[in-house]
Write a protein that holds these residues in place. Structure first.
Motif, mmCIF file in Angstrom:
data_model
loop_
_atom_site.group_PDB
_atom_site.id
_atom_site.type_symbol
_atom_site.label_atom_id
_atom_site.label_comp_id
_atom_site.label_asym_id
_atom_site.label_seq_id
_atom_site.Cartn_x
_atom_site.Cartn_y
_atom_site.Cartn_z
ATOM 1 N N ILE A 65 -15.792 15.841 35.523
ATOM 2 C CA ILE A 65 -17.224 15.638 35.708
ATOM 3 C C ILE A 65 -17.394 14.296 36.404
ATOM 4 C CG2 ILE A 65 -19.466 15.428 34.578
ATOM 5 C CD1 ILE A 65 -18.348 17.018 32.229
ATOM 6 N N TRP A 66 -17.986 14.298 37.598
ATOM 7 C CA TRP A 66 -18.109 13.065 38.381
ATOM 8 C C TRP A 66 -19.465 12.989 39.065
ATOM 9 C CZ3 TRP A 66 -18.297 13.949 43.803
ATOM 10 C CH2 TRP A 66 -17.897 15.236 44.215
ATOM 11 N N ASP A 67 -19.871 11.749 39.369
ATOM 12 C CA ASP A 67 -21.177 11.489 39.964
ATOM 13 C C ASP A 67 -21.032 11.368 41.485
ATOM 14 O OD1 ASP A 67 -23.657 10.565 40.798
ATOM 15 O OD2 ASP A 67 -23.922 9.241 39.071
ATOM 16 N N PRO A 68 -21.582 12.309 42.258
ATOM 17 C CA PRO A 68 -21.423 12.236 43.710
ATOM 18 C C PRO A 68 -22.181 11.073 44.344
ATOM 19 C CG PRO A 68 -22.961 13.989 43.121
ATOM 20 C CD PRO A 68 -22.375 13.483 41.835
ATOM 21 N N SER A 69 -23.207 10.555 43.680
ATOM 22 C CA SER A 69 -24.005 9.473 44.269
ATOM 23 C C SER A 69 -23.320 8.118 44.186
ATOM 24 C CB SER A 69 -25.379 9.404 43.588
ATOM 25 O OG SER A 69 -25.255 9.036 42.225
ATOM 26 N N THR A 70 -22.385 7.963 43.257
ATOM 27 C CA THR A 70 -21.724 6.670 43.074
ATOM 28 C C THR A 70 -20.217 6.728 43.329
ATOM 29 O OG1 THR A 70 -21.570 7.149 40.698
ATOM 30 C CG2 THR A 70 -23.440 5.833 41.437
ATOM 31 N N SER A 71 -19.684 7.902 43.632
ATOM 32 C CA SER A 71 -18.249 8.024 43.885
ATOM 33 C C SER A 71 -17.900 7.491 45.274
ATOM 34 C CB SER A 71 -17.810 9.490 43.780
ATOM 35 O OG SER A 71 -17.912 9.955 42.457
ATOM 36 N N LYS A 72 -16.774 6.818 45.362
ATOM 37 C CA LYS A 72 -16.274 6.318 46.636
ATOM 38 C C LYS A 72 -15.317 7.338 47.250
ATOM 39 C CE LYS A 72 -18.512 2.557 45.768
ATOM 40 N NZ LYS A 72 -19.803 2.281 46.455
ATOM 41 N N LYS A 73 -14.932 7.095 48.477
ATOM 42 C CA LYS A 73 -14.092 8.047 49.194
ATOM 43 C C LYS A 73 -12.819 8.379 48.424
ATOM 44 C CE LYS A 73 -11.648 8.837 53.543
ATOM 45 N NZ LYS A 73 -11.381 8.350 54.916
ATOM 46 N N ALA A 74 -12.114 7.367 47.950
ATOM 47 C CA ALA A 74 -10.840 7.596 47.271
ATOM 48 C C ALA A 74 -10.919 7.351 45.769
ATOM 49 C CB ALA A 74 -9.762 6.699 47.878
ATOM 50 N N ALA A 75 -12.129 7.094 45.254
ATOM 51 C CA ALA A 75 -12.263 6.754 43.836
ATOM 52 C C ALA A 75 -13.489 7.448 43.254
ATOM 53 C CB ALA A 75 -12.366 5.243 43.660
ATOM 54 N N PRO A 76 -13.296 8.573 42.569
ATOM 55 C CA PRO A 76 -14.436 9.253 41.954
ATOM 56 C C PRO A 76 -14.986 8.475 40.770
ATOM 57 C CG PRO A 76 -12.386 10.278 41.266
ATOM 58 C CD PRO A 76 -12.027 9.267 42.314
ATOM 59 N N ASP A 77 -16.304 8.525 40.595
ATOM 60 C CA ASP A 77 -16.933 7.945 39.413
ATOM 61 C C ASP A 77 -16.898 9.018 38.329
ATOM 62 O OD1 ASP A 77 -18.403 6.693 37.501
ATOM 63 O OD2 ASP A 77 -20.283 6.629 38.630
ATOM 64 N N VAL A 78 -15.805 9.034 37.572
ATOM 65 C CA VAL A 78 -15.567 10.088 36.589
ATOM 66 C C VAL A 78 -16.342 9.786 35.312
ATOM 67 C CG1 VAL A 78 -13.837 11.277 35.193
ATOM 68 C CG2 VAL A 78 -13.297 10.592 37.535
ATOM 69 N N ARG A 79 -17.131 10.762 34.875
ATOM 70 C CA ARG A 79 -17.907 10.602 33.648
ATOM 71 C C ARG A 79 -17.212 11.223 32.438
ATOM 72 N NH1 ARG A 79 -23.146 9.061 34.718
ATOM 73 N NH2 ARG A 79 -23.149 7.872 36.667
ATOM 74 N N ARG A 80 -16.458 12.283 32.679
ATOM 75 C CA ARG A 80 -15.722 12.915 31.578
ATOM 76 C C ARG A 80 -14.667 13.859 32.144
ATOM 77 N NH1 ARG A 80 -18.876 15.039 26.335
ATOM 78 N NH2 ARG A 80 -19.336 12.805 26.379
ATOM 79 N N PHE A 93 -25.302 13.416 32.474
ATOM 80 C CA PHE A 93 -24.561 14.223 33.440
ATOM 81 C C PHE A 93 -25.459 14.913 34.462
ATOM 82 C CE2 PHE A 93 -21.026 14.971 30.066
ATOM 83 C CZ PHE A 93 -20.530 13.694 30.322
ATOM 84 N N ASP A 94 -26.769 14.845 34.298
ATOM 85 C CA ASP A 94 -27.671 15.489 35.251
ATOM 86 C C ASP A 94 -27.431 14.924 36.654
ATOM 87 O OD1 ASP A 94 -28.688 16.849 33.141
ATOM 88 O OD2 ASP A 94 -30.594 15.755 33.047
ATOM 89 N N GLY A 95 -27.229 15.816 37.624
ATOM 90 C CA GLY A 95 -26.937 15.399 38.990
ATOM 91 C C GLY A 95 -25.462 15.223 39.274
ATOM 92 N N CYS A 96 -24.624 15.351 38.246
ATOM 93 C CA CYS A 96 -23.174 15.227 38.431
ATOM 94 C C CYS A 96 -22.563 16.559 38.870
ATOM 95 C CB CYS A 96 -22.508 14.756 37.145
ATOM 96 S SG CYS A 96 -22.840 13.030 36.724
ATOM 97 N N ILE A 97 -21.297 16.509 39.221
ATOM 98 C CA ILE A 97 -20.531 17.680 39.649
ATOM 99 C C ILE A 97 -19.424 17.947 38.634
ATOM 100 C CG2 ILE A 97 -18.964 18.604 41.410
ATOM 101 C CD1 ILE A 97 -21.653 18.466 42.546
ATOM 102 N N VAL A 98 -19.178 19.223 38.364
ATOM 103 C CA VAL A 98 -17.982 19.633 37.618
ATOM 104 C C VAL A 98 -17.084 20.371 38.597
ATOM 105 C CG1 VAL A 98 -17.031 20.890 35.659
ATOM 106 C CG2 VAL A 98 -19.331 19.935 35.520
ATOM 107 N N SER A 99 -15.828 19.985 38.676
ATOM 108 C CA SER A 99 -14.900 20.650 39.600
ATOM 109 C C SER A 99 -13.522 20.751 38.981
ATOM 110 C CB SER A 99 -14.838 19.898 40.940
ATOM 111 O OG SER A 99 -14.500 18.536 40.742
ATOM 112 N N ARG A 100 -12.736 21.687 39.519
ATOM 113 C CA ARG A 100 -11.373 21.886 39.022
ATOM 114 C C ARG A 100 -10.469 22.346 40.158
ATOM 115 N NH1 ARG A 100 -7.610 25.459 37.299
ATOM 116 N NH2 ARG A 100 -8.836 27.258 37.958
ATOM 117 N N GLY A 101 -9.306 21.720 40.261
ATOM 118 C CA GLY A 101 -8.276 22.140 41.194
ATOM 119 C C GLY A 101 -7.191 22.909 40.462
ATOM 120 N N ALA A 102 -6.526 23.823 41.171
ATOM 121 C CA ALA A 102 -5.547 24.701 40.533
ATOM 122 C C ALA A 102 -4.407 23.936 39.884
ATOM 123 C CB ALA A 102 -5.000 25.692 41.562
#
Length: 464
Positions: free
Chosen positions: A353-368, A337-346
């Motif tokens: 948990i997703w990888d910003p380096s491999t995520s596409k515009k409409a498709a996040p690379d979700v790790r967990r 998970f190093d270098g990944c992002i954790v985010s939450r919407g209301a």
């Protein structure tokens, strides 16, 4: 005085699988008591937050009730009460709850000695161990309401010192000297409230702010002295595609900025090393009197995001309360998970948990995905990450007054697509029934602090 429905009186619970049953941890009543040898083997070098039971040590009133918004509310209630008496009847709106008692943010100082808490136009320092305030800064403009805090430790002529940044409704960032108990500088530039801010991990003078004016800004806060005005706005980021930014996160090397927005879009900005070097040189030149005021927008164009991740089911729905980089700790222990992002919407009822380096515009690379269900889609709840000794934990409050602890390093449950990971444990108490606005953790994780929407600070301590 706390209001709300009657709550249970236990101090902690665990969740596993899909069960929603709660049981006390480490109590004879629960039947979950390990012998000392098994406990030691299980703990190893783990942080207390990973294994310890916590008890509510202190419950402390804040100072939000001194704010002008709360006073206006009381005046309105008095007027309504007088009208009701004259009419001899009761209006439904007479029971409207006071919405101006929020304590919006809390944060441990870099050395772990005290906790900053903000509400209304005041910032207080709390001795969490003894449950008492040691300092209070009240801004002279009573229209101010502080929404966000951030600590840093910077070099000064007298050595390294702590600096506390506070900002809110009026849009300016106040830089506070906690020892002298005064604001020594304002950072001016935003035209609307500042909603969130954070300091760069490896450059303690760099601060990123997110404002309802639709922009994020990168600042060099300069020297912590009122004798030298060398703070500079280095860059402006256009975040209007998501209406306005609500949370910001910088990568460890400050080359990437990720912004969560009010509408649910995630904006990704790239800051090339050449730009970073240019901004540092510009700041140095202007500090030496060889340039214009850095807060002047002349020649400074707002940067556009390199990628906009749209709101929706794949990403986030609604107001994004938090984005955090997982940096990796300072040990040799690396993690996927190093270098990944954790985010939450209301509206998500989950952390992603997703990888910003491999995520596409409409498709996040979700790790967990972490389960955050049952929260009634509330907004304005911050969370925090703990990365130490090869362990990664996430702490968040919810709208019921509980604290949820997640272990990000927990192993996968099997092959294929993973179900949403449940919280490792939940801390709850009968006195905590209101929405938890923010949480923070002591450096050794033995103390957890939470602030709620009803002017209360809660201090949880790991039991011996």
């Amino acid at each position: 005085m706390l209001t709300g429905k009657h709550r249970r009186t236990s101090t902690a619970s665990t969740q596993s699988g899909t069960s929603t049953k709660r049981a006390r941890i480490g109590s004879a009543d629960s039947g979950i008591v390990d012998d000392s040898a098994r406990k030691k083997a299980r703990r190893g070098d783990q942080l207390p937050i990973a294994y310890a039971n916590y008890e509510l040590r202190h419950r402390i009133q804040g100072f939000a009730h001194e704010g002008i918004q709360h006073k206006h509310y009381l005046e309105q209630q008095n007027v309504k009460s007088s009208k009701k008496s004259r009419k001899g009847r009761k209006d439904e709106e007479d029971d409207q709850e006071d919405e101006h008692l929020d304590l919006w943010s809390c944060a441990y100082d870099p050395l772990g000695a005290s906790v900053a808490v903000c509400g209304a136009n005041s910032v207080l320092l709390l001795d969490a161990r003894h449950g008492r305030y040691t300092m209070k800064y009240t801004h002279p403009e009573d229209q101010e309401e502080f929404y966000t805090l951030a600590w840093t430790r910077v070099s000064a002529p007298q050595g390294h010192v702590n600096v506390l940044a506070a900002a809110g409704r009026l849009g300016s960032v106040k830089l506070i000297d906690p020892l002298q108990q005064y604001c020594y500088r304002y950072l001016m530039g935003h035209s609307q409230p500042v909603l969130h801010m954070t300091f760069a991990k490896n450059d303690p003078n760099w601060l990123v702010t997110a404002s309802a004016d639709g922009y994020a800004r990168l600042w060099d806060i300069g020297t912590p002295s009122n004798e030298l005005e060398d703070s500079k706005c280095l860059a402006i980021f256009n975040c209007r595609q998501g209406k306005y930014p609500t949370s910001v996160a910088l990568s460890a090397d400050a080359s990437e900025l990720v912004v969560g927005t009010h509408q649910g879009e995630v904006l990704h900005f790239h800051l090339p090393k050449s730009k970073l070097t240019q901004w540092r040189r510009r700041a140095t030149a202007k500090a030496a009197g060889k340039g214009d005021d850095a807060n002047d927008k002349t020649g400074m164009h707002a940067l556009e995001p390199k990628q906009v991740h749209p709101r929706g089911k794949a990403w986030h729905n609604g107001h994004i309360d938090g984005v955090h980089y997982i940096y990796g700790d300072d040990t040799e222990n690396s993690h996927e998970f190093d270098g990944c992002i954790v985010s939450r919407g209301a509206n998500d009822e989950k952390f992603t948990i997703w990888d910003p380096s491999t995520s596409k515009k409409a498709a996040p690379d979700v790790r967990r995905v972490l389960d955050y269900s049952g929260t009634n889609q509330s907004s304005g709840l911050r969370f925090t990450l703990i990365e130490q000794q090869g362990q990664k934990m996430l702490l968040s409050g919810d709208d019921q007054g509980d604290l949820r602890v997640y272990d990000l390093t927990a192993p996968k449950t099997g092959k294929g697509r993973q179900p949403a990971q449940k919280s490792k444990k939940v801390l709850w108490h009968n006195d905590s029934v209101h929405l938890i606005r923010d949480v923070c953790v002591s450096p050794d994780t033995a103390t957890l602090v939470a602030v709620d929407s009803n002017n209360t600070v809660f201090v949880w301590a790991a039991s011996a």
